[in-house]
Design a protein around this motif. Structure first.
Motif, PDB file in Angstrom:
ATOM      1  N   LYS A  46       5.052  -9.750   4.705  1.00  0.00           N
ATOM      2  CA  LYS A  46       6.106  -9.543   3.706  1.00  0.00           C
ATOM      3  C   LYS A  46       5.651  -8.646   2.546  1.00  0.00           C
ATOM      4  CE  LYS A  46       8.419 -13.877   4.833  1.00  0.00           C
ATOM      5  NZ  LYS A  46       8.957 -15.171   4.338  1.00  0.00           N
ATOM      6  N   VAL A  47       4.853  -7.614   2.877  1.00  0.00           N
ATOM      7  CA  VAL A  47       4.488  -6.560   1.929  1.00  0.00           C
ATOM      8  C   VAL A  47       4.856  -5.217   2.569  1.00  0.00           C
ATOM      9  CG1 VAL A  47       2.683  -7.794   0.647  1.00  0.00           C
ATOM     10  CG2 VAL A  47       2.127  -6.673   2.833  1.00  0.00           C
ATOM     11  N   LYS A  48       4.689  -4.151   1.798  1.00  0.00           N
ATOM     12  CA  LYS A  48       5.185  -2.857   2.265  1.00  0.00           C
ATOM     13  C   LYS A  48       4.049  -1.849   2.423  1.00  0.00           C
ATOM     14  CE  LYS A  48       9.667  -3.426  -0.048  1.00  0.00           C
ATOM     15  NZ  LYS A  48      10.559  -2.897  -1.097  1.00  0.00           N
ATOM     16  N   LEU A  49       4.221  -0.959   3.407  1.00  0.00           N
ATOM     17  CA  LEU A  49       3.379   0.223   3.591  1.00  0.00           C
ATOM     18  C   LEU A  49       4.292   1.436   3.419  1.00  0.00           C
ATOM     19  CD1 LEU A  49       0.784   1.725   4.374  1.00  0.00           C
ATOM     20  CD2 LEU A  49       1.439   1.443   6.786  1.00  0.00           C
ATOM     21  N   VAL A  67       0.849  -1.200   0.000  1.00  0.00           N
ATOM     22  CA  VAL A  67       0.000   0.000   0.000  1.00  0.00           C
ATOM     23  C   VAL A  67       0.879   1.242   0.000  1.00  0.00           C
ATOM     24  CG1 VAL A  67      -1.683   1.341   1.339  1.00  0.00           C
ATOM     25  CG2 VAL A  67      -1.917  -1.142   1.180  1.00  0.00           C
ATOM     26  N   VAL A  68       0.454   2.235  -0.801  1.00  0.00           N
ATOM     27  CA  VAL A  68       1.060   3.566  -0.764  1.00  0.00           C
ATOM     28  C   VAL A  68       0.015   4.532  -0.217  1.00  0.00           C
ATOM     29  CG1 VAL A  68       2.042   5.470  -2.083  1.00  0.00           C
ATOM     30  CG2 VAL A  68       2.596   3.105  -2.704  1.00  0.00           C
ATOM     31  N   LEU A  69       0.331   5.203   0.891  1.00  0.00           N
ATOM     32  CA  LEU A  69      -0.561   6.214   1.471  1.00  0.00           C
ATOM     33  C   LEU A  69      -0.177   7.588   0.936  1.00  0.00           C
ATOM     34  CD1 LEU A  69      -1.058   5.363   5.264  1.00  0.00           C
ATOM     35  CD2 LEU A  69      -2.718   5.202   3.419  1.00  0.00           C
ATOM     36  N   ASP A  70      -1.070   8.176   0.151  1.00  0.00           N
ATOM     37  CA  ASP A  70      -0.843   9.520  -0.387  1.00  0.00           C
ATOM     38  C   ASP A  70      -1.299  10.530   0.663  1.00  0.00           C
ATOM     39  OD1 ASP A  70      -0.597  11.848  -1.775  1.00  0.00           O
ATOM     40  OD2 ASP A  70      -1.895  11.268  -3.446  1.00  0.00           O
ATOM     41  N   CYS A  71      -0.333  11.181   1.312  1.00  0.00           N
ATOM     42  CA  CYS A  71      -0.628  12.022   2.482  1.00  0.00           C
ATOM     43  C   CYS A  71      -0.446  13.510   2.212  1.00  0.00           C
ATOM     44  CB  CYS A  71       0.269  11.619   3.653  1.00  0.00           C
ATOM     45  SG  CYS A  71       0.097   9.907   4.171  1.00  0.00           S
TER      46      CYS A  71
END
Length: 530
Positions: free
Chosen positions: A486-489, A457-461
């Motif tokens: 084993k996934v990315k934030l 997930v990419v959080l657009d802040c």
């Protein structure tokens, strides 16, 4: 003249008709103080029916206690101003203000119908007032009805003339002079109509025909300038101390100052919006507080902004708060010398003036605008409008509560745009604070962590300007969950203040980029590398 009218619409409730002079004592200090400290050109501070009812519920028929109550209310209100607590009144939303002003206009306008009809013994509570007004129509006095309707017709005609002045182009000097004279008469319509009606009433009375309900006798004389009483003596001689009096006031000592502020600020905001200027809430608090403090030294009870008199002020075209000085001087002259001159003012003429003043405040167009722009705003408007017919204070408080609930809901459920770019991108469309973090966590879990396989997930802040400890705590847990799967934030577009907080939190696995595109490229490179 309108200040004299206040005595009969409010002070009878407080003093049961025996001490109506206290209404006039309360009517003049506000004009002088507000000229120096007020920020609204229209607002008139003075006695109102609402404050009279509230004071009566606390002090009963003891006006000397109401004077002490004025001092204590003023201290509380001025203290709020000095502590700069005016921002609390910013939570009175525009729909609440419009709901209050529309309901107040209907309530005050209908409350004058009994005076147009010349009927008596009508309760002040709105629903009872409506019932008894119609029930007592057969008791209407012909003289009051005729005079009231004539005054209404004249006021409406003069109001129309002022709003449709016509053109000066190609007119002679005499035509321009006549037009300016008509404009001046239209501007002074309230005073001229009342004076003319008074002369008519005096003439009929002089010939022994008592066909109009008149203002009547009020105790003459200026109040002594002295501090309010801090103790009391009962009928059996028992001395009641200051502490015992304050204890008797009970919750009224909190409700009355607050309602005074809410009513006055709501009125000030309404007329500021209507007439295109701004008010300073803290300065308004100070003006009301000082007025109540100083008023207690001249036997006044707690005052606030008066909707009816403020509407008359606005309709008359007052330009500065100094208009209050004129009102105050007239009240003082009335108390000292002019009470006999006001004896013959017909109540029907004053009622006509007030009805014409408040009628434009019933703004039905605002309902249609809210329906088109944001229908949810009709909820606080409707709650305020309807409950204000029961009790104005309940209407305003309920409206503020509904507006606050809508605001909190918007904070707790901010809009989030979710898009799929191979990596899930969640764009936060507003701020991120503790009420919203559970909602964000739920979306991330259901759309990324609980899918098979789990997704990065990419959080657009870039819209997030503030972040708190609760959010940090939840982000810590989310980063741990992402690491286990084993996934990315990743975070993108962080503002400097937010980035500083996140770095200070020392989050394990925290990654950030300047833009969503950079985050996607980083994730793609990572997958390719794997």
């Amino acid at each position: 003249m309108l200040s004299i009218r206040n005595v009969y619409s409010s002070q009878q409730t407080l003093c049961s008709g025996r001490f109506s002079q206290y209404g006039l004592y309360s009517a003049f200090m506000g004009g002088f103080i507000y000229t120096l400290l007020g920020t609204s050109k229209d607002v008139t501070l003075g006695p109102t029916a609402i404050m009279s009812l509230l004071c009566f519920s606390v002090v009963g028929g003891q006006p000397h206690r109401a004077v002490l109550l004025s001092l204590l209310c003023g201290v509380i209100q001025a203290g709020m101003a000095l502590l700069r607590l005016g921002f609390l009144l910013d939570f009175i939303s525009y729909p609440v203000i419009k709901g209050f002003t529309c309901a107040a206009a209907v309530t005050i306008g209908f409350g004058q119908v009994k005076n147009i009809l010349g009927i008596r013994d009508v309760p002040h509570q709105f629903f009872l007032e409506v019932y008894y007004t119609f029930h007592k129509i057969p008791e209407a006095r012909v003289g009051d009805v005729v005079l009231g309707l004539v005054c209404l017709a004249l006021l409406i005609a003069l109001m129309f003339i002022k709003s449709h002045p016509g053109s000066d182009h190609g007119s002679s000097v005499y035509s321009r002079f006549a037009r300016k004279l008509v404009w001046a008469v239209a501007t002074m319509r309230n005073a001229l109509v009342v004076v003319a009606a008074t002369l008519v009433a005096f003439s009929w009375d002089a010939f022994g025909h008592h066909v109009f309900t008149i203002t009547g006798h009020t105790t003459q004389g200026l109040p002594p300038f002295s501090p309010p009483p801090t103790s009391d003596t009962t009928s059996n001689g028992t001395v009641v101390s200051f502490r015992e009096i304050v204890e008797d006031f009970g919750g009224g000592l909190a409700v009355i100052p607050l309602m005074g502020l809410l009513e006055s600020i709501a009125i000030a905001k309404a007329f500021a919006s209507q007439n295109s200027y701004r008010i300073d809430a803290n300065q308004e608090l100070l003006a009301i507080g000082v007025t109540n403090i100083m008023g207690s030294f001249v036997s006044a009870y707690p005052v606030t902004g008066s909707f009816g008199r403020t509407a008359v002020n606005s309709q008359t075209g007052v330009c500065t708060p100094a208009g209050g000085i004129v009102t105050s001087v007239i009240v003082l002259l009335s108390l000292a010398f002019l009470m006999p001159a006001f004896y013959y003012i017909p109540k029907a003429s004053l009622a006509a003036v007030i009805i014409c003043a408040v009628a434009p405040m019933v703004d039905y167009r605002v309902v249609m605008k809210m329906w088109k722009i944001r229908r949810l705003d009709l909820l606080p408007f409707g709650v305020t409008f309807l409950l204000s017919f029961w009790e104005v204070q309940y209407g305003i408080i309920s409206g503020v509560a509904v507006s606050g609930a809508l605001l909190l809901y918007a904070m707790a459920r901010p809009k989030m745009k979710v898009s799929d770019h191979g990596v899930l991108v969640i764009e936060l469309s507003s701020g991120l604070s503790f009420p919203a973090v559970e909602h964000l966590s739920h979306i991330i879990h259901t759309q990324a962590l609980q899918t098979c396989p789990p997704r990065s997930v990419v959080l657009d802040c870039h819209h997030v300007s503030i972040i708190d400890y609760t959010v940090i705590s939840e982000l810590t847990d989310l980063l741990r969950q992402f690491k286990l799967r084993k996934v990315k934030l990743m975070f993108s577009g962080l503002q400097p203040a937010v980035l500083k907080v996140l770095l200070a939190a020392d989050l394990q696995g925290f990654r950030y980029t300047d833009s969503v595109e950079e985050a996607l490229q980083t994730e793609s490179a990572s997958l390719f590398g794997d």
